[in-house]
Design an enzyme around this catalytic site. Sequence first.
Site, PDB file in Angstrom:
ATOM      1  N   CYS A   1       0.817  -1.232   0.000  1.00 15.55           N
ATOM      2  CA  CYS A   1       0.000   0.000   0.000  1.00 15.55           C
ATOM      3  C   CYS A   1       0.840   1.268   0.000  1.00 15.55           C
ATOM      4  O   CYS A   1       0.454   2.266  -0.617  1.00 15.55           O
ATOM      5  CB  CYS A   1      -0.992  -0.008   1.154  1.00 15.55           C
ATOM      6  SG  CYS A   1      -0.273  -0.185   2.801  1.00 15.55           S
TER       7      CYS A   1
ATOM      8  N   ASP B   1      -7.852   5.295  -1.046  1.00 15.75           N
ATOM      9  CA  ASP B   1      -7.471   4.067  -0.351  1.00 15.75           C
ATOM     10  C   ASP B   1      -7.002   3.022  -1.354  1.00 15.75           C
ATOM     11  O   ASP B   1      -7.767   2.608  -2.227  1.00 15.75           O
ATOM     12  CB  ASP B   1      -8.683   3.547   0.425  1.00 15.75           C
ATOM     13  CG  ASP B   1      -8.357   2.377   1.339  1.00 15.75           C
ATOM     14  OD1 ASP B   1      -7.229   1.849   1.259  1.00 15.75           O
ATOM     15  OD2 ASP B   1      -9.243   1.989   2.130  1.00 15.75           O
TER      16      ASP B   1
ATOM     17  N   HIS C   1      -6.318  -0.081  -0.720  1.00 18.36           N
ATOM     18  CA  HIS C   1      -6.547  -1.423  -0.196  1.00 18.36           C
ATOM     19  C   HIS C   1      -7.713  -2.136  -0.871  1.00 18.36           C
ATOM     20  O   HIS C   1      -8.591  -2.708  -0.219  1.00 18.36           O
ATOM     21  CB  HIS C   1      -6.752  -1.366   1.319  1.00 18.36           C
ATOM     22  CG  HIS C   1      -5.597  -0.793   2.056  1.00 18.36           C
ATOM     23  ND1 HIS C   1      -5.468   0.570   2.288  1.00 18.36           N
ATOM     24  CD2 HIS C   1      -4.499  -1.378   2.598  1.00 18.36           C
ATOM     25  CE1 HIS C   1      -4.334   0.784   2.950  1.00 18.36           C
ATOM     26  NE2 HIS C   1      -3.734  -0.379   3.159  1.00 18.36           N
TER      27      HIS C   1
END
Length: 387
Positions: free
Chosen positions: A78, A256, A258
């Site tokens: 990430c 994000d 993820h």
Amino acid sequence: FSPSLSLLLFLSFSFSLSIYPRDIVMAENERVWILGRECGRESEMQKKIVDRIIWVSYRRGFHVIQDSSWTSDSGWGCMYRTAQMSLANAFLRIAMPRWDWDPEDVAAAMTYRNVVRLFADRPEAPFSIHNLTLAAKLSHRTKAGEWVGPTAAVFALATRSGSLHDAPLRIYVARESALYHDDIVRPFEANPSKDDFTPVFITIPIRLGIDSINPVYYITILDLFRIPYCMGIVGGRPRASYYFVGREGDSLLYLDPHTTQDLEEPETFPETGFIGSYQPRGLGRLPVSALDPSMALCFLCPTLSSVDTLLRILGQKGASGESLVVTGKSRPAYMQGATPGDDFSMGDGDDFDMDMFDEGGHRTGSSRPLPEGHSVVTVDDNDMVLM
């Protein structure tokens, strides 16, 4: 305030909330700022700006990363992904400075696609997950499959920048949270013409506490997104990196990474319109108090004068007398023998295709002075913590 009057006040006070009366500070907290641009909350302008930000996420099914068995970065990549986003959007801003470029325009769509190709999940792409993990292995002795921090991630970007020729920007990584004008602009001293200036992508790895951020920095961090040269923050929560692109009230807005998506090869990108798997699916919100203290601030200075302006803004002290970054024209005398921040000028490797852009376009040396009332704690070889 009207939008024009608000902008005038914003510019007149050099982007510093610290000198505003309390009521104006509270008014600012009701506004939304995304990468230096003000927009209404949940407005059409906000949606258009966010749609035009390149989002990069986990991928699966790509070619195995060298010296490993990894074919996906899910669960560990990430921070690389958020670093990719910061630089990808800097490239995009250089090429198309306007926030409302048309994705259906053939030239604009080609520019957009070619920027994304630089970060594609294949060994040939200069800023791919493959090449960033290899760069971090050299600079920070990490391996594919290991989580890295913001410092390692932005150093990997800078290391890989040497693989391009004639690129439209340089990458400068600050050391010890200090920026000095002469170090940044030295490459242009022989040719001071503004027409010869190559935009500089400046990253400032910084740590604002040990387990949490000192509250005196909250407003200053939020205020960064008002700076026109802001390209976001690479950071997040412990073991979870986000790409912070804006603020809304006392919260940070982020993309994000993820989400694990299948590999998408550049050959399958549409000729016009957005690339779906690289288009944001909305913004997350995180209270500034929940932000991990380790982060990298990112800025893009397109002109020589913008370097001066950025240093002036970042050098200002907040309402509590704090500043995030030490700035100056040149390093103090006792640091003259120290290695300055790293300037990784693109131009020592493969050719960079300028046609992709249209015309719209470790710590070494002595310790630096600290802001009054603060102390420093050394956590490891790469982190200085302002308390």
